[in-house]
Design a protein around this motif. Structure first.
Motif, PDB file in Angstrom:
ATOM      1  N   MET A   1       0.843  -1.191   0.000  1.00 41.12           N
ATOM      2  CA  MET A   1       0.000   0.000   0.000  1.00 41.12           C
ATOM      3  C   MET A   1       0.883   1.248   0.000  1.00 41.12           C
ATOM      4  SD  MET A   1      -2.930   1.180   2.737  1.00 41.12           S
ATOM      5  CE  MET A   1      -3.992  -0.186   2.324  1.00 41.12           C
ATOM      6  N   PHE A   2       0.546   2.220  -0.837  1.00 40.41           N
ATOM      7  CA  PHE A   2       1.302   3.445  -0.897  1.00 40.41           C
ATOM      8  C   PHE A   2       1.145   4.240   0.388  1.00 40.41           C
ATOM      9  CE2 PHE A   2       0.749   3.430  -5.743  1.00 40.41           C
ATOM     10  CZ  PHE A   2       1.910   2.694  -5.880  1.00 40.41           C
ATOM     11  N   LYS A   3       2.149   5.090   0.654  1.00 39.65           N
ATOM     12  CA  LYS A   3       2.074   5.963   1.818  1.00 39.65           C
ATOM     13  C   LYS A   3       0.881   6.910   1.719  1.00 39.65           C
ATOM     14  CE  LYS A   3       5.586   5.206   4.657  1.00 39.65           C
ATOM     15  NZ  LYS A   3       5.430   5.040   6.118  1.00 39.65           N
ATOM     16  N   ILE A   4       0.572   7.348   0.498  1.00 45.26           N
ATOM     17  CA  ILE A   4      -0.570   8.250   0.321  1.00 45.26           C
ATOM     18  C   ILE A   4      -1.853   7.576   0.780  1.00 45.26           C
ATOM     19  CG2 ILE A   4      -1.935   9.489  -1.396  1.00 45.26           C
ATOM     20  CD1 ILE A   4       0.554   9.947  -2.988  1.00 45.26           C
ATOM     21  N   ASP A   5      -2.016   6.316   0.425  1.00 47.41           N
ATOM     22  CA  ASP A   5      -3.212   5.581   0.829  1.00 47.41           C
ATOM     23  C   ASP A   5      -3.229   5.334   2.333  1.00 47.41           C
ATOM     24  OD1 ASP A   5      -5.499   4.676  -0.610  1.00 47.41           O
ATOM     25  OD2 ASP A   5      -5.004   2.644  -0.022  1.00 47.41           O
ATOM     26  N   GLN A   6      -2.085   5.098   2.923  1.00 49.09           N
ATOM     27  CA  GLN A   6      -2.010   4.898   4.371  1.00 49.09           C
ATOM     28  C   GLN A   6      -2.419   6.157   5.122  1.00 49.09           C
ATOM     29  OE1 GLN A   6       1.895   3.497   5.369  1.00 49.09           O
ATOM     30  NE2 GLN A   6       1.694   1.601   4.198  1.00 49.09           N
ATOM     31  N   TYR A   7      -1.895   7.298   4.698  1.00 50.95           N
ATOM     32  CA  TYR A   7      -2.246   8.553   5.368  1.00 50.95           C
ATOM     33  C   TYR A   7      -3.700   8.946   5.112  1.00 50.95           C
ATOM     34  CZ  TYR A   7       2.661   9.328   6.486  1.00 50.95           C
ATOM     35  OH  TYR A   7       3.935   9.214   6.988  1.00 50.95           O
ATOM     36  N   ALA A   8      -4.246   8.539   3.957  1.00 53.04           N
ATOM     37  CA  ALA A   8      -5.651   8.854   3.681  1.00 53.04           C
ATOM     38  C   ALA A   8      -6.580   8.168   4.666  1.00 53.04           C
ATOM     39  CB  ALA A   8      -5.995   8.448   2.245  1.00 53.04           C
ATOM     40  N   TYR A   9      -6.177   6.979   5.147  1.00 54.73           N
ATOM     41  CA  TYR A   9      -6.996   6.252   6.119  1.00 54.73           C
ATOM     42  C   TYR A   9      -6.623   6.583   7.561  1.00 54.73           C
ATOM     43  CZ  TYR A   9      -9.131   3.224   2.611  1.00 54.73           C
ATOM     44  OH  TYR A   9      -9.881   2.735   1.567  1.00 54.73           O
ATOM     45  N   CYS A 126      -3.718  21.401  -3.972  1.00 55.79           N
ATOM     46  CA  CYS A 126      -5.136  21.146  -3.684  1.00 55.79           C
ATOM     47  C   CYS A 126      -5.463  19.666  -3.862  1.00 55.79           C
ATOM     48  CB  CYS A 126      -6.016  21.996  -4.591  1.00 55.79           C
ATOM     49  SG  CYS A 126      -5.893  23.780  -4.325  1.00 55.79           S
ATOM     50  N   LEU A 127      -4.941  19.067  -4.917  1.00 53.61           N
ATOM     51  CA  LEU A 127      -5.176  17.638  -5.143  1.00 53.61           C
ATOM     52  C   LEU A 127      -4.492  16.791  -4.078  1.00 53.61           C
ATOM     53  CD1 LEU A 127      -4.780  17.450  -9.029  1.00 53.61           C
ATOM     54  CD2 LEU A 127      -6.896  17.518  -7.704  1.00 53.61           C
ATOM     55  N   TYR A 128      -3.318  17.210  -3.624  1.00 56.54           N
ATOM     56  CA  TYR A 128      -2.630  16.486  -2.563  1.00 56.54           C
ATOM     57  C   TYR A 128      -3.432  16.532  -1.261  1.00 56.54           C
ATOM     58  CZ  TYR A 128       1.796  15.517  -4.922  1.00 56.54           C
ATOM     59  OH  TYR A 128       2.768  15.002  -5.742  1.00 56.54           O
ATOM     60  N   PHE A 129      -4.041  17.674  -0.987  1.00 61.13           N
ATOM     61  CA  PHE A 129      -4.869  17.767   0.216  1.00 61.13           C
ATOM     62  C   PHE A 129      -6.000  16.763   0.175  1.00 61.13           C
ATOM     63  CE2 PHE A 129      -8.913  19.450   1.819  1.00 61.13           C
ATOM     64  CZ  PHE A 129      -8.645  19.463   3.174  1.00 61.13           C
ATOM     65  N   LEU A 130      -6.658  16.654  -0.969  1.00 59.98           N
ATOM     66  CA  LEU A 130      -7.785  15.722  -1.089  1.00 59.98           C
ATOM     67  C   LEU A 130      -7.320  14.271  -1.030  1.00 59.98           C
ATOM     68  CD1 LEU A 130     -10.834  15.404  -1.579  1.00 59.98           C
ATOM     69  CD2 LEU A 130     -10.349  15.427  -4.037  1.00 59.98           C
ATOM     70  N   SER A 131      -6.240  13.940  -1.721  1.00 55.97           N
ATOM     71  CA  SER A 131      -5.783  12.551  -1.773  1.00 55.97           C
ATOM     72  C   SER A 131      -5.151  12.098  -0.464  1.00 55.97           C
ATOM     73  CB  SER A 131      -4.781  12.378  -2.910  1.00 55.97           C
ATOM     74  OG  SER A 131      -3.657  13.219  -2.734  1.00 55.97           O
ATOM     75  N   LEU A 132      -4.553  13.019   0.296  1.00 59.24           N
ATOM     76  CA  LEU A 132      -3.901  12.647   1.552  1.00 59.24           C
ATOM     77  C   LEU A 132      -4.866  12.585   2.731  1.00 59.24           C
ATOM     78  CD1 LEU A 132      -0.599  14.718   1.300  1.00 59.24           C
ATOM     79  CD2 LEU A 132      -0.778  12.228   1.347  1.00 59.24           C
ATOM     80  N   THR A 134      -8.465  11.888   2.188  1.00 54.91           N
ATOM     81  CA  THR A 134      -9.709  11.197   1.825  1.00 54.91           C
ATOM     82  C   THR A 134      -9.390   9.922   1.064  1.00 54.91           C
ATOM     83  OG1 THR A 134     -10.714  13.386   1.552  1.00 54.91           O
ATOM     84  CG2 THR A 134     -11.985  11.489   0.813  1.00 54.91           C
ATOM     85  N   PRO A 135      -9.826   8.760   1.540  1.00 53.46           N
ATOM     86  CA  PRO A 135      -9.608   7.514   0.789  1.00 53.46           C
ATOM     87  C   PRO A 135     -10.330   7.537  -0.555  1.00 53.46           C
ATOM     88  CG  PRO A 135     -10.209   7.060   3.069  1.00 53.46           C
ATOM     89  CD  PRO A 135     -10.438   8.522   2.846  1.00 53.46           C
ATOM     90  N   VAL A 136      -9.801   6.793  -1.507  1.00 59.22           N
ATOM     91  CA  VAL A 136     -10.374   6.762  -2.843  1.00 59.22           C
ATOM     92  C   VAL A 136     -11.795   6.197  -2.829  1.00 59.22           C
ATOM     93  CG1 VAL A 136     -10.094   5.780  -5.152  1.00 59.22           C
ATOM     94  CG2 VAL A 136      -8.109   6.579  -3.900  1.00 59.22           C
ATOM     95  N   VAL A 137     -12.054   5.262  -1.922  1.00 58.36           N
ATOM     96  CA  VAL A 137     -13.395   4.675  -1.830  1.00 58.36           C
ATOM     97  C   VAL A 137     -14.431   5.746  -1.501  1.00 58.36           C
ATOM     98  CG1 VAL A 137     -14.817   3.019  -0.591  1.00 58.36           C
ATOM     99  CG2 VAL A 137     -12.468   2.435  -1.161  1.00 58.36           C
ATOM    100  N   GLU A 138     -14.085   6.649  -0.604  1.00 57.90           N
ATOM    101  CA  GLU A 138     -15.017   7.717  -0.234  1.00 57.90           C
ATOM    102  C   GLU A 138     -15.166   8.741  -1.349  1.00 57.90           C
ATOM    103  OE1 GLU A 138     -13.704   9.310   3.450  1.00 57.90           O
ATOM    104  OE2 GLU A 138     -14.000   7.435   4.565  1.00 57.90           O
ATOM    105  N   ILE A 139     -14.087   9.001  -2.089  1.00 55.05           N
ATOM    106  CA  ILE A 139     -14.186   9.917  -3.225  1.00 55.05           C
ATOM    107  C   ILE A 139     -15.090   9.335  -4.301  1.00 55.05           C
ATOM    108  CG2 ILE A 139     -12.878  11.051  -5.060  1.00 55.05           C
ATOM    109  CD1 ILE A 139     -10.500  11.192  -3.209  1.00 55.05           C
ATOM    110  N   ILE A 140     -14.935   8.042  -4.571  1.00 58.09           N
ATOM    111  CA  ILE A 140     -15.796   7.387  -5.570  1.00 58.09           C
ATOM    112  C   ILE A 140     -17.248   7.386  -5.105  1.00 58.09           C
ATOM    113  CG2 ILE A 140     -16.279   5.187  -6.697  1.00 58.09           C
ATOM    114  CD1 ILE A 140     -13.307   4.635  -6.724  1.00 58.09           C
ATOM    115  N   SER A 141     -17.461   7.132  -3.825  1.00 58.48           N
ATOM    116  CA  SER A 141     -18.826   7.157  -3.292  1.00 58.48           C
ATOM    117  C   SER A 141     -19.443   8.544  -3.429  1.00 58.48           C
ATOM    118  CB  SER A 141     -18.807   6.729  -1.823  1.00 58.48           C
ATOM    119  OG  SER A 141     -20.091   6.814  -1.261  1.00 58.48           O
TER     120      SER A 141
END
Length: 260
Positions: A1-9, A126-132, A134-141
């Motif tokens: 898992m990427f660090k970005i995904d870890q910090y998003a959760y 701005c995109l880094y703020f959102l990706s760091l 908010t998990p991708v699952v919640e963005i897709i939802s």
């Protein structure tokens, strides 16, 4: 898992409503892209850095490393804007003259390059703020609630998850090649890299076919339902977002009309 995904959760803004974070990032990015004001871009970069590091608790060193990646590409890209080649004597170019052509930089080119650099880096922050945060699952939802096409959302989720599979496969192949002195010299490194890329394509195609077969065997019909977490809108956050966007819009309007 990427660090970005870890910090998003695992960040301090994890329980914040995804719609609030999405609106904050989208509105801020829209303002900084629409306004050709360097001061606004600088304020957005500092604001997003403060939100990510101080508010969300993301390590500053990791965030600086993320910003350094697009910054290196942007610096190379704006060089084409800075450098000018002209034979017109009335254009002030600071550089040598070669066979009647002045090769150098102009004040207008430097300003335009700085504007592009600041605008691009502010949008990326701005995109880094959102990706760091908010998990991708919640963005897709959230995008599903906004009535975006389901096919686009499913492809978005599958491609994002498949990135981890490809990276894991490439890492294993690289370790295997390194253990056999595959990168001992420049010549062997190029040869090993070519083999890695070609084999990675074949393995990725095979894994994608196996993934589709596994989904089809489980009744996949083009939709992957997931359980959505429940979030509550915060009036304090909405007021904060409104005030920040109002301040940025006012700052952009003021310096756009009256630069001095």
């Amino acid at each position: 898992m990427f660090k970005i995904d870890q910090y998003a959760y695992a960040n301090k803004l994890r329980q914040m409503h995804p719609g609030e974070k999405f609106a904050f990032a989208l509105l801020t990015m829209t303002i900084c892209l629409a306004a050709p004001v360097p001061l606004v871009h600088l304020v957005v970069i500092m604001l997003m850095a403060g939100m990510v590091v101080l508010r969300a608790g993301i390590p500053a060193r990791f965030y600086c490393k993320l910003l350094a990646l697009p910054l290196s590409f942007l610096l190379l890209s704006v060089l084409a804007v800075c450098v000018s080649v002209t034979s017109h004597p009335g254009v002030p170019v600071y550089g040598p003259v070669i066979h009647g052509y002045a090769v150098g930089v102009t004040l207008a080119g430097l300003y335009q390059a700085g504007l592009i650099l600041g605008k691009s880096l502010a949008a990326v922050s701005c995109l880094y703020f959102l990706s760091l945060t908010t998990p991708v699952v919640e963005i897709i939802s959230l995008l599903r609630r906004l009535r975006l096409p389901s096919l686009f959302l499913e492809l978005m989720g599958l491609i994002y998850r498949y990135i981890f599979v490809v990276m894991e496969t490439a890492d294993r192949m690289y370790i295997s090649q390194s253990s056999r002195q595959g990168y001992a010299s420049l010549k062997t490194a190029y040869h090993s890299l070519g083999q890695l890329v070609s084999n990675l394509f074949i393995k990725s195609y095979y894994r994608s076919s196996a993934l589709y077969t596994a989904l089809s065997s489980r009744g996949y019909t083009g939709d992957l339902p997931v359980l959505d977490n429940s979030f509550r809108l915060s009036g304090r956050n909405i007021i904060f977002i409104f005030l920040v966007e109002l301040f940025l819009a006012g700052l952009a309007w003021h310096y756009w009309r009256w630069p001095f």
